[in-house]
Design a protein around this motif. Structure first.
Motif, short mmCIF file in Angstrom:
data_model
loop_
_atom_site.label_atom_id
_atom_site.label_comp_id
_atom_site.label_asym_id
_atom_site.label_seq_id
_atom_site.Cartn_x
_atom_site.Cartn_y
_atom_site.Cartn_z
N ARG A 1 0.85 -1.19 0.00
CA ARG A 1 0.00 0.00 0.00
C ARG A 1 0.89 1.24 0.00
O ARG A 1 1.84 1.34 0.77
N LEU A 2 0.58 2.19 -0.87
CA LEU A 2 1.37 3.42 -0.97
C LEU A 2 0.69 4.53 -0.18
O LEU A 2 -0.54 4.67 -0.19
N ASP A 3 1.50 5.32 0.50
CA ASP A 3 1.00 6.49 1.22
C ASP A 3 2.06 7.59 1.09
O ASP A 3 3.16 7.34 0.59
N ALA A 4 1.74 8.79 1.52
CA ALA A 4 2.69 9.89 1.42
C ALA A 4 2.48 10.86 2.58
O ALA A 4 1.36 11.02 3.08
N ILE B 1 5.66 4.48 2.55
CA ILE B 1 5.33 5.89 2.77
C ILE B 1 6.42 6.76 2.16
O ILE B 1 7.59 6.65 2.53
N LEU B 2 6.05 7.62 1.24
CA LEU B 2 7.00 8.55 0.63
C LEU B 2 6.90 9.91 1.32
O LEU B 2 5.82 10.50 1.38
N ALA B 3 8.01 10.38 1.86
CA ALA B 3 8.06 11.73 2.44
C ALA B 3 8.44 12.68 1.31
O ALA B 3 9.58 12.71 0.86
N LEU B 4 7.46 13.45 0.85
CA LEU B 4 7.62 14.31 -0.32
C LEU B 4 7.29 15.76 0.04
O LEU B 4 6.25 16.02 0.66
N ASN B 5 8.14 16.67 -0.40
CA ASN B 5 7.98 18.07 -0.01
C ASN B 5 7.78 18.12 1.50
O ASN B 5 6.88 18.76 2.01
N TYR B 6 8.65 17.39 2.19
CA TYR B 6 8.50 17.16 3.63
C TYR B 6 9.51 17.98 4.43
O TYR B 6 10.67 18.09 4.06
#
Length: 252
Positions: free
Chosen positions: A101-104, A135-140
């Motif tokens: 499962r993908l999350d961000a 979990i991708l930490a993007l613009n984090y």
């Protein structure tokens, strides 16, 4: 014998976070442009995810793009965004096949439109999967995350919804981007840098830290297993002394 064979399957961290560092330096060492390193780093993402799913790590958080990364040369940033869009679109089928499962987390809505759309599409199409959550930490930015949580809690106090005595560690956690996600037991950083770099500052309070000199494009499954093995051979005291930990384990 693989390091994997020496792992204690009853002591696998529930949540592992990784700062994927060294793409640009690795590319320069090969006489290539920095974007080449980022592209090669995608395979290491696959390696880390495969390793995590094989040993049943429930959450794998990857620091993919920080708010500070916008300060890099425009050509590199644009290339990173294009790479992100392409990679996400190409990986959906594989994520579903492996029950991932993908999350961000981060200021997702401030990403370029195409990137935002592909990300939300992938999250929607993998939301029913029950395996590892990637979990991708993007613009984090962890400082921004904590500041936002403080503002939300302050507004609730201002509106009379809570009392000062209601503010607890759990309340702060519940207002972070990671609300509902357990804190990482282990954080891995590649490339030899010994910093946390504005990543999960609240959540890493009691995490074990594993630093490796390996550049991210060279990070493979065996390196992931080694980090888990090192984690398993540490004593996690949480402010207590060894005797207290041993007694608690005996009574468990």
């Amino acid at each position: 014998m693989s390091v994997k064979d020496r792992l204690d399957i009853n002591n696998i961290p529930e949540h592992v976070a990784i700062i994927m560092d060294g793409n640009g330096r690795w590319a320069k060492s090969k006489g290539q442009m920095r974007l080449f390193g980022h592209a090669m780093g995608v395979e290491s993402v696959r390696e880390a995810l495969k390793a995590a799913t094989e040993i049943k790590v429930k959450y794998l958080t990857l620091y993919a793009f920080s708010t500070e990364n916008w300060n890099r040369p425009k050509e590199e940033v644009d290339g990173l965004m294009d790479l992100l869009v392409t990679t996400i679109a190409n990986e959906i089928e594989s994520l579903n096949e492996n029950d991932v499962r993908l999350d961000a987390i981060g200021n997702i809505d401030e990403l370029p439109t195409k990137c935002n759309q592909e990300l939300k599409n992938a999250i929607e199409r993998t939301k029913s999967n029950k395996g590892t959550c990637l979990i991708l930490a993007l613009n984090y930015s962890s400082k921004f995350e904590i500041k936002s949580a403080i503002k939300q809690i302050a507004e609730k106090y201002k509106q009379g919804e809570i009392e000062l005595s209601d503010i607890s560690d759990q309340m702060v956690s519940d207002h972070l981007f990671t609300a509902g996600i357990p804190d990482p037991e282990l954080m891995i950083r590649t490339s030899g840098e010994l910093r946390i770099s504005n990543f999960l500052l609240w959540q890493l309070a009691y995490s074990e830290l594993h630093f490796t000199p390996i550049f991210w494009p060279e990070f493979k499954k065996e390196n992931f297993y080694q980090a888990i093995y090192d984690y398993q051979n540490r004593e996690r005291r949480f402010g207590m002394v060894s005797e207290q930990i041993n007694k608690a384990n005996e009574e468990a």
